[in-house]
Scaffold this motif. Sequence first.
Motif, PDB file in Angstrom:
ATOM      1  N   ILE A 320       1.294  -1.033   0.052  1.00 50.46           N
ATOM      2  CA  ILE A 320      -0.441  -0.399  -0.477  1.00 50.46           C
ATOM      3  C   ILE A 320       0.944   1.255   0.099  1.00 50.46           C
ATOM      4  O   ILE A 320       0.176   2.108  -0.064  1.00 50.46           O
ATOM      5  CB  ILE A 320      -0.767  -0.078   1.361  1.00 50.46           C
ATOM      6  CG1 ILE A 320      -0.505  -0.054   2.512  1.00 50.46           C
ATOM      7  CG2 ILE A 320      -1.901  -1.109   1.068  1.00 50.46           C
ATOM      8  CD1 ILE A 320      -1.577   0.352   3.523  1.00 50.46           C
ATOM      9  N   LEU A 321       1.999   0.542   0.453  1.00 44.54           N
ATOM     10  CA  LEU A 321       3.179   1.899   0.239  1.00 44.54           C
ATOM     11  C   LEU A 321       4.167   2.491  -0.930  1.00 44.54           C
ATOM     12  O   LEU A 321       3.852   1.220  -0.770  1.00 44.54           O
ATOM     13  CB  LEU A 321       3.244   2.596   1.627  1.00 44.54           C
ATOM     14  CG  LEU A 321       2.964   2.380   3.351  1.00 44.54           C
ATOM     15  CD1 LEU A 321       4.146   2.862   4.210  1.00 44.54           C
ATOM     16  CD2 LEU A 321       2.284   3.184   2.838  1.00 44.54           C
ATOM     17  N   ARG A 322       4.670   3.360  -1.944  1.00 45.64           N
ATOM     18  CA  ARG A 322       5.085   3.417  -2.614  1.00 45.64           C
ATOM     19  C   ARG A 322       6.791   3.513  -1.692  1.00 45.64           C
ATOM     20  O   ARG A 322       6.618   3.591  -0.816  1.00 45.64           O
ATOM     21  CB  ARG A 322       4.636   4.588  -3.104  1.00 45.64           C
ATOM     22  CG  ARG A 322       4.526   5.645  -3.680  1.00 45.64           C
ATOM     23  CD  ARG A 322       4.421   6.609  -4.351  1.00 45.64           C
ATOM     24  NE  ARG A 322       3.270   6.730  -5.204  1.00 45.64           N
ATOM     25  CZ  ARG A 322       2.348   6.467  -6.835  1.00 45.64           C
ATOM     26  NH1 ARG A 322       3.154   6.104  -7.139  1.00 45.64           N
ATOM     27  NH2 ARG A 322       1.621   7.418  -7.176  1.00 45.64           N
ATOM     28  N   SER A 323       7.482   2.302  -2.751  1.00 41.39           N
ATOM     29  CA  SER A 323       8.459   2.037  -2.181  1.00 41.39           C
ATOM     30  C   SER A 323       9.935   3.155  -2.130  1.00 41.39           C
ATOM     31  O   SER A 323       9.885   4.201  -3.043  1.00 41.39           O
ATOM     32  CB  SER A 323       9.098   1.196  -2.885  1.00 41.39           C
ATOM     33  OG  SER A 323       8.711   0.853  -3.774  1.00 41.39           O
ATOM     34  N   GLU A 390      24.864  14.688  -0.677  1.00 39.61           N
ATOM     35  CA  GLU A 390      23.847  13.556   0.389  1.00 39.61           C
ATOM     36  C   GLU A 390      22.728  12.857  -0.525  1.00 39.61           C
ATOM     37  O   GLU A 390      22.747  13.163  -1.855  1.00 39.61           O
ATOM     38  CB  GLU A 390      23.377  15.175   1.258  1.00 39.61           C
ATOM     39  CG  GLU A 390      24.247  16.011   1.593  1.00 39.61           C
ATOM     40  CD  GLU A 390      23.990  16.540   2.915  1.00 39.61           C
ATOM     41  OE1 GLU A 390      24.269  15.819   3.920  1.00 39.61           O
ATOM     42  OE2 GLU A 390      23.717  17.547   2.556  1.00 39.61           O
ATOM     43  N   LEU A 391      22.240  11.726   0.650  1.00 41.26           N
ATOM     44  CA  LEU A 391      21.321  11.205  -0.225  1.00 41.26           C
ATOM     45  C   LEU A 391      19.626  11.854   0.755  1.00 41.26           C
ATOM     46  O   LEU A 391      19.904  11.938   1.587  1.00 41.26           O
ATOM     47  CB  LEU A 391      21.835   9.664   0.177  1.00 41.26           C
ATOM     48  CG  LEU A 391      23.156   9.294   0.157  1.00 41.26           C
ATOM     49  CD1 LEU A 391      22.844   7.577   0.546  1.00 41.26           C
ATOM     50  CD2 LEU A 391      22.247   8.952  -1.368  1.00 41.26           C
ATOM     51  N   VAL A 392      18.970  11.301  -0.750  1.00 38.67           N
ATOM     52  CA  VAL A 392      17.770  12.011   0.050  1.00 38.67           C
ATOM     53  C   VAL A 392      16.481  10.872  -0.332  1.00 38.67           C
ATOM     54  O   VAL A 392      16.862   9.665  -1.332  1.00 38.67           O
ATOM     55  CB  VAL A 392      17.122  13.409  -1.005  1.00 38.67           C
ATOM     56  CG1 VAL A 392      16.960  13.013  -2.318  1.00 38.67           C
ATOM     57  CG2 VAL A 392      15.732  13.735  -0.199  1.00 38.67           C
ATOM     58  N   ASN A 393      15.256  10.697   0.355  1.00 47.15           N
ATOM     59  CA  ASN A 393      14.719   9.419  -0.030  1.00 47.15           C
ATOM     60  C   ASN A 393      13.488  10.262  -0.614  1.00 47.15           C
ATOM     61  O   ASN A 393      13.016  11.304  -0.743  1.00 47.15           O
ATOM     62  CB  ASN A 393      13.971   9.663   1.545  1.00 47.15           C
ATOM     63  CG  ASN A 393      14.287   8.596   1.917  1.00 47.15           C
ATOM     64  OD1 ASN A 393      15.247   7.577   2.390  1.00 47.15           O
ATOM     65  ND2 ASN A 393      14.183   8.585   3.961  1.00 47.15           N
ATOM     66  N   VAL A 394      13.608   9.507  -2.007  1.00 50.89           N
ATOM     67  CA  VAL A 394      12.761   9.717  -3.162  1.00 50.89           C
ATOM     68  C   VAL A 394      12.226   8.095  -3.021  1.00 50.89           C
ATOM     69  O   VAL A 394      11.415   7.327  -3.238  1.00 50.89           O
ATOM     70  CB  VAL A 394      13.042  10.185  -4.136  1.00 50.89           C
ATOM     71  CG1 VAL A 394      14.226  10.929  -3.912  1.00 50.89           C
ATOM     72  CG2 VAL A 394      13.819   8.569  -4.839  1.00 50.89           C
ATOM     73  N   GLN A 395      10.622   9.341  -3.867  1.00 45.90           N
ATOM     74  CA  GLN A 395       9.556   7.853  -4.072  1.00 45.90           C
ATOM     75  C   GLN A 395       9.010   8.447  -5.590  1.00 45.90           C
ATOM     76  O   GLN A 395       8.657   9.212  -5.519  1.00 45.90           O
ATOM     77  CB  GLN A 395       8.252   7.885  -3.369  1.00 45.90           C
ATOM     78  CG  GLN A 395       8.207   6.998  -1.815  1.00 45.90           C
ATOM     79  CD  GLN A 395       7.448   7.734  -0.852  1.00 45.90           C
ATOM     80  OE1 GLN A 395       5.954   7.456  -1.380  1.00 45.90           O
ATOM     81  NE2 GLN A 395       7.417   6.845  -0.229  1.00 45.90           N
ATOM     82  N   PHE A 396       8.910   7.344  -6.722  1.00 41.16           N
ATOM     83  CA  PHE A 396       8.896   7.540  -7.719  1.00 41.16           C
ATOM     84  C   PHE A 396       6.676   7.472  -7.859  1.00 41.16           C
ATOM     85  O   PHE A 396       6.508   6.499  -7.350  1.00 41.16           O
ATOM     86  CB  PHE A 396       9.238   6.388  -8.883  1.00 41.16           C
ATOM     87  CG  PHE A 396      10.146   6.494  -9.120  1.00 41.16           C
ATOM     88  CD1 PHE A 396      10.634   7.375 -10.161  1.00 41.16           C
ATOM     89  CD2 PHE A 396      11.670   5.740  -8.546  1.00 41.16           C
ATOM     90  CE1 PHE A 396      12.142   7.211 -10.583  1.00 41.16           C
ATOM     91  CE2 PHE A 396      12.304   5.933  -9.342  1.00 41.16           C
ATOM     92  CZ  PHE A 396      13.135   6.848 -10.373  1.00 41.16           C
ATOM     93  N   ILE A 397       6.570   8.697  -7.852  1.00 40.97           N
ATOM     94  CA  ILE A 397       5.127   8.782  -8.603  1.00 40.97           C
ATOM     95  C   ILE A 397       4.595   8.879 -10.344  1.00 40.97           C
ATOM     96  O   ILE A 397       5.334   8.512 -10.477  1.00 40.97           O
ATOM     97  CB  ILE A 397       4.477   9.834  -7.847  1.00 40.97           C
ATOM     98  CG1 ILE A 397       5.029  11.670  -9.007  1.00 40.97           C
ATOM     99  CG2 ILE A 397       4.638  10.313  -7.100  1.00 40.97           C
ATOM    100  CD1 ILE A 397       4.906  12.912  -8.590  1.00 40.97           C
ATOM    101  N   GLY A 398       3.081   7.893  -9.695  1.00 41.07           N
ATOM    102  CA  GLY A 398       2.319   7.797 -11.451  1.00 41.07           C
ATOM    103  C   GLY A 398       2.207   8.575 -12.434  1.00 41.07           C
ATOM    104  O   GLY A 398       2.094  10.065 -11.844  1.00 41.07           O
TER     105      GLY A 398
END
Length: 398
Positions: A320-323, A390-398
């Motif tokens: 249910i959550l985007r990776s 630096e590293l950042v958290n990302v989520q691909f969106i549809g």
Amino acid sequence: MSKSFIEARNIILENSHVLNSESVSLEDLGGRVIATDINAPLDLPRWDNSEMDGFAVRHADCHLLATLQITDYIPAGATATGITVRPGTAVKIMTGAPIPAGCDAIVPIENTIVKADLVTLNQAVELNDYIRFKGSDIGIGETIIPAKTVLRPAEINLLASFSCPQVPVIRRPIVAILSTGDELVAPGSKLNHGQVIDSNSYSLAVAVKEVGAIPQVLGIAHDNHSRLQEKIAIGLEADVLITSAGVSAGDRDLVRELLADAGVEQLFWKINIKPGGPTAFGCKGDTLVFSLPGNPVSSMIAFDQLVRPALLKMVGRNDILRSTLQATVKGTLVNETAKTRFLRVRVEQTSAGLVAESAGDQNTGIVRTMVKANALAILVPEQKKLKAGELVNVQFIG
Ligand code: AMP
Ligand code: MG
């Protein structure tokens, strides 16, 4: 007191429940979620059959250059009942046709020389060559599609092979979408100075469809009690009601007040996120009610982060959550707030891994940046500025 992003999402998910099941015919199963374990009702293949066009033979007869008498023919779709491969003979057979009695190997046609009703074998033959045995793919009783599987072409192919005309899947939620605001007019209408086209109804409807739910677009309700009350009453008949606009502190922001009058219990209002901060959430009976901000960018991001997981839970999905992936920052990414900040970014796959760069002006009024973005970068309140590398958290969106 505004909720943290995680608190708000947890409250939403605690109140979202998998819907009941319904029976759906094979042709409508794409993307649906199976409601129960599917145990194979029969063996696949159904009977021993030939894997090749060729000859059904007795292995004991098959020395190199043996010549056998062709006595019969079993095309695909024909029965092998009453046909036997006797010593010194071969039966011509097509792919998929049932194996006749006496046969313990198939010789592909390309390994033979055929002259009239005689066939000569010019390759070695092994016992059981090219025979697909009954149940060798799937055995009767085997749990082959576990409950909650999303049905792709592969699963649907199998269900069709099982000859199940109807399949139990989880019901799709009906999601009512209501745009509120005196300034709104529908696309295609005459636009007076100061008016705004209702674009949210359309982006939300397509986002609802993308997760397998059914949008019910209620249109525009202007900021007066009776119109809003009427549309809210209709919306509360659905599994989910999403309103957009009218939840900030403006004079005419009536939505929360009228939802409360209609019996909606508000579970929170305001989240420590940007965009999407003024979002409210509540329930009436089994109906979930999301009140999203009116700003198109805010409503799309709030939907993605808060409504989408709830709908996916309702349709029975496990994922249910985007990776969330890690990307290396290109340029800088700034969180000017003390909130969880969703930044619209472009993430590209490079030889050095994923690289994330701002997609442009991050002002919530700028839709262009949303169009340009293919991902959201998620900065927690403590992350004020991320520098290149630096590293950042990302989520691909549809
Ligand atoms: P509000 O949440 O009512 O303060 O609205 C914030 C902004 O979003 C305003 O500029 C509204 O005109 C705009 N807006 C509200 N609803 C919609 C909608 N359905 N489609 C496009 N823009 C909207
Ligand atoms: Mg408004």
